[in-house]
Design a protein around this motif. Structure first.
Motif, PDB file in Angstrom:
ATOM      1  N   ILE A   1       0.851  -1.255  -0.018  1.00  0.00           N
ATOM      2  CA  ILE A   1       0.038  -0.143   0.147  1.00  0.00           C
ATOM      3  C   ILE A   1       0.757   1.304   0.072  1.00  0.00           C
ATOM      4  N   GLU A   2       1.890   1.032   0.737  1.00  0.00           N
ATOM      5  CA  GLU A   2       2.739   2.503   1.028  1.00  0.00           C
ATOM      6  C   GLU A   2       3.551   2.627  -0.499  1.00  0.00           C
ATOM      7  N   SER A   3       3.911   1.577  -1.062  1.00  0.00           N
ATOM      8  CA  SER A   3       4.745   1.675  -2.352  1.00  0.00           C
ATOM      9  C   SER A   3       3.940   2.395  -3.248  1.00  0.00           C
ATOM     10  N   VAL A   4       2.585   1.528  -3.401  1.00  0.00           N
ATOM     11  CA  VAL A   4       1.673   2.222  -4.377  1.00  0.00           C
ATOM     12  C   VAL A   4       1.450   3.691  -4.311  1.00  0.00           C
ATOM     13  N   ILE A   5       1.058   4.043  -3.054  1.00  0.00           N
ATOM     14  CA  ILE A   5       0.911   5.490  -2.737  1.00  0.00           C
ATOM     15  C   ILE A   5       2.068   6.620  -2.840  1.00  0.00           C
ATOM     16  N   GLU A   6       3.022   5.976  -2.541  1.00  0.00           N
ATOM     17  CA  GLU A   6       4.209   6.827  -2.659  1.00  0.00           C
ATOM     18  C   GLU A   6       4.849   6.926  -4.103  1.00  0.00           C
ATOM     19  N   THR A   7       4.540   5.974  -5.068  1.00  0.00           N
ATOM     20  CA  THR A   7       4.880   6.174  -6.500  1.00  0.00           C
ATOM     21  C   THR A   7       4.043   6.803  -7.213  1.00  0.00           C
ATOM     22  N   PHE A   8       2.567   6.643  -6.824  1.00  0.00           N
ATOM     23  CA  PHE A   8       1.584   7.380  -7.725  1.00  0.00           C
ATOM     24  C   PHE A   8       1.746   8.930  -7.415  1.00  0.00           C
ATOM     25  N   SER A   9       1.926   9.136  -6.113  1.00  0.00           N
ATOM     26  CA  SER A   9       1.940  10.460  -5.649  1.00  0.00           C
ATOM     27  C   SER A   9       3.305  11.296  -6.361  1.00  0.00           C
ATOM     28  N   SER A  10       4.517  10.523  -6.191  1.00  0.00           N
ATOM     29  CA  SER A  10       5.478  11.150  -6.528  1.00  0.00           C
ATOM     30  C   SER A  10       5.794  11.351  -8.016  1.00  0.00           C
ATOM     31  N   MET A  11       5.199   9.995  -8.831  1.00  0.00           N
ATOM     32  CA  MET A  11       5.548  10.422 -10.227  1.00  0.00           C
ATOM     33  C   MET A  11       4.325  10.649 -10.882  1.00  0.00           C
ATOM     34  N   CYS A  12       3.160  10.622 -10.557  1.00  0.00           N
ATOM     35  CA  CYS A  12       1.913  11.047 -11.343  1.00  0.00           C
ATOM     36  C   CYS A  12       1.044  12.269 -10.538  1.00  0.00           C
ATOM     37  N   GLY A  13       1.632  12.377  -9.461  1.00  0.00           N
ATOM     38  CA  GLY A  13       1.064  13.671  -8.903  1.00  0.00           C
ATOM     39  C   GLY A  13      -0.726  13.450  -8.353  1.00  0.00           C
ATOM     40  N   VAL A  14      -0.766  12.274  -8.045  1.00  0.00           N
ATOM     41  CA  VAL A  14      -2.303  11.663  -7.731  1.00  0.00           C
ATOM     42  C   VAL A  14      -2.085  10.772  -6.639  1.00  0.00           C
ATOM     43  N   GLU A  15      -2.794  10.932  -5.559  1.00  0.00           N
ATOM     44  CA  GLU A  15      -2.649  10.167  -4.265  1.00  0.00           C
ATOM     45  C   GLU A  15      -3.896   9.316  -4.003  1.00  0.00           C
ATOM     46  N   PRO A  16      -3.516   7.947  -4.323  1.00  0.00           N
ATOM     47  CA  PRO A  16      -4.613   7.037  -4.154  1.00  0.00           C
ATOM     48  C   PRO A  16      -5.126   6.851  -2.434  1.00  0.00           C
ATOM     49  N   GLU A  17      -5.997   6.157  -2.214  1.00  0.00           N
ATOM     50  CA  GLU A  17      -6.446   5.784  -0.861  1.00  0.00           C
ATOM     51  C   GLU A  17      -7.029   4.357  -0.737  1.00  0.00           C
ATOM     52  N   LEU A  18      -6.910   3.893   0.317  1.00  0.00           N
ATOM     53  CA  LEU A  18      -7.600   2.509   0.440  1.00  0.00           C
ATOM     54  C   LEU A  18      -9.141   2.761   0.486  1.00  0.00           C
ATOM     55  N   SER A  19      -9.838   1.894  -0.336  1.00  0.00           N
ATOM     56  CA  SER A  19     -11.168   2.015  -0.363  1.00  0.00           C
ATOM     57  C   SER A  19     -11.878   0.791   0.352  1.00  0.00           C
ATOM     58  N   GLY A  20     -11.090   0.242   0.760  1.00  0.00           N
ATOM     59  CA  GLY A  20     -11.766  -1.005   1.875  1.00  0.00           C
ATOM     60  C   GLY A  20     -10.666  -1.653   2.333  1.00  0.00           C
ATOM     61  N   LYS A  21     -10.915  -2.730   3.185  1.00  0.00           N
ATOM     62  CA  LYS A  21      -9.953  -3.605   3.840  1.00  0.00           C
ATOM     63  C   LYS A  21      -9.363  -4.533   2.949  1.00  0.00           C
ATOM     64  N   PRO A  22      -7.746  -4.794   2.926  1.00  0.00           N
ATOM     65  CA  PRO A  22      -7.363  -5.657   2.289  1.00  0.00           C
ATOM     66  C   PRO A  22      -7.857  -7.039   2.427  1.00  0.00           C
ATOM     67  N   GLU A  23      -7.912  -8.096   1.706  1.00  0.00           N
ATOM     68  CA  GLU A  23      -8.628  -9.379   1.645  1.00  0.00           C
ATOM     69  C   GLU A  23      -7.656 -10.270   1.413  1.00  0.00           C
ATOM     70  N   ILE A  24      -7.715 -11.261   1.877  1.00  0.00           N
ATOM     71  CA  ILE A  24      -6.996 -12.416   1.602  1.00  0.00           C
ATOM     72  C   ILE A  24      -8.052 -13.460   0.872  1.00  0.00           C
ATOM     73  N   ILE A  25      -7.618 -13.804  -0.447  1.00  0.00           N
ATOM     74  CA  ILE A  25      -8.633 -14.538  -1.267  1.00  0.00           C
ATOM     75  C   ILE A  25      -8.474 -15.813  -1.345  1.00  0.00           C
ATOM     76  N   PRO A  26      -9.278 -16.705  -0.861  1.00  0.00           N
ATOM     77  CA  PRO A  26      -9.016 -18.143  -1.116  1.00  0.00           C
ATOM     78  C   PRO A  26      -8.547 -18.791  -2.315  1.00  0.00           C
ATOM     79  N   THR A  27      -7.446 -19.285  -2.510  1.00  0.00           N
ATOM     80  CA  THR A  27      -7.192 -20.207  -3.630  1.00  0.00           C
ATOM     81  C   THR A  27      -7.470 -21.737  -3.842  1.00  0.00           C
ATOM     82  N   PRO A  28      -7.388 -22.356  -4.967  1.00  0.00           N
ATOM     83  CA  PRO A  28      -7.278 -21.563  -6.140  1.00  0.00           C
ATOM     84  C   PRO A  28      -8.548 -20.751  -6.471  1.00  0.00           C
ATOM     85  N   LYS A  29      -8.155 -19.874  -7.526  1.00  0.00           N
ATOM     86  CA  LYS A  29      -9.066 -18.783  -7.738  1.00  0.00           C
ATOM     87  C   LYS A  29      -8.727 -18.367  -9.118  1.00  0.00           C
TER      88      LYS A  29
END
Lengths: 120, 153
Positions: B8-36
């Motif tokens: 999450i930190e890497s996505v936010i830092e990269t989009f903020s510094s390289m693209c000038g837009v700051e994303p946010e979490l829109s929900g809780k990270p979820e572990i998806i059962p596999t196979p999927k």
């Protein structure tokens, strides 16, 4: 001032070209990988004032490119562009004659600060 | 091991510094059962990580968001899925993966070259892979997903 951009990403070359153009430099050469870079340098008789070289490239990576350049000339400044994960490789680059390094992601002022000292 | 926070930190830092837009979490990270079988949005980027364990980081988003994002990255208007968008998306993913790998330095991850696919794709995630889906949003543009896939030790 002639600058060579070495990066397999056309996008990164475009961004660096734009930043350099905004700094007032227009004599900018590009290479897609280390092999191309060596050919471009030879074609221009090694009359290049700065090389900006990516680390993670196919064919011939940044360190291999740096070593190849330093085998021919020790005078062209080379600044390595690296993602933060490749920081350990920076030490290897410095040992092999890199003059400085630029860590991605970078802001415009960081780019200018790393590049400007080599361009007078 | 917590892979979500550094991702999450890497996505936010990269989009903020390289693209000038700051994303946010829109929900809780979820572990998806596999196979999927995962169905991507219009643009899907994948980059492999090898080291103490193997994994991938994936980013999936709608075409119109990717166009705005990469347009902001290269400071040019992009109105279609073209070479600039594909190459730029791969480079952004490379930077995100680099930042992520640095945050989990003890895993000594090396980065593979990124792959970017246009069009909706079905990707089969096999059993034994820890599949974490992170819903994120650009407040002005809309939602996208960051995903981490790690081989379980």
């Amino acid at each position: 001032m002639r600058i060579l951009l070495v990066d397999d990403s056309a996008t990164m070359r475009k961004i660096q070209r734009r930043l350099l153009t905004e700094m007032g430099y227009s004599d900018i050469l590009e290479a897609n990988n280390g092999k191309e870079a060596m050919k471009v340098l030879s074609d221009f008789n090694y009359e290049v004032n700065l090389v900006l070289c990516d680390m993670n490239m196919p064919e011939m990576n940044g360190i291999e490119t740096l070593v190849a350049i330093r085998a021919i000339t020790k005078t062209i400044p080379v600044v390595m562009c690296t993602s933060v994960a490749e920081k350990s490789a920076v030490m290897e680059a410095i040992k092999n004659g890199a003059n400085n390094y630029l860590v991605k992601p970078f802001a415009q002022d960081a780019f200018v600060a790393k590049v400007k000292p080599f361009l007078g | 091991m917590d892979y979500e926070t550094p991702c999450i930190e890497s996505v936010i830092e990269t989009f903020s510094s390289m693209c000038g837009v700051e994303p946010e979490l829109s929900g809780k990270p979820e572990i998806i059962p596999t196979p999927k079988t995962f169905r991507s949005d219009d643009v899907l980027g994948i980059i492999g990580l090898t080291g103490a364990c193997k994994g991938d980081i994936m980013i999936s988003m709608k075409s119109e968001i990717a166009q705005k994002l990469i347009g902001a990255f290269i400071m040019e208007e992009i109105n279609e899925i073209n070479d600039d968008l594909m190459d730029g998306f791969g480079e952004i993913l490379n930077i995100i993966a680099g930042a992520f790998a640095a945050k989990v330095e003890e895993k000594k991850f090396q980065l593979a070259l990124p792959t970017v696919m246009a069009g909706q794709h079905q990707t089969h995630i096999r059993e034994g892979i820890r599949f974490i889906s992170i819903p994120m949003v650009f407040p002005d543009w809309g939602e996208f997903k960051a995903m981490i896939l790690m081989e379980e030790a």
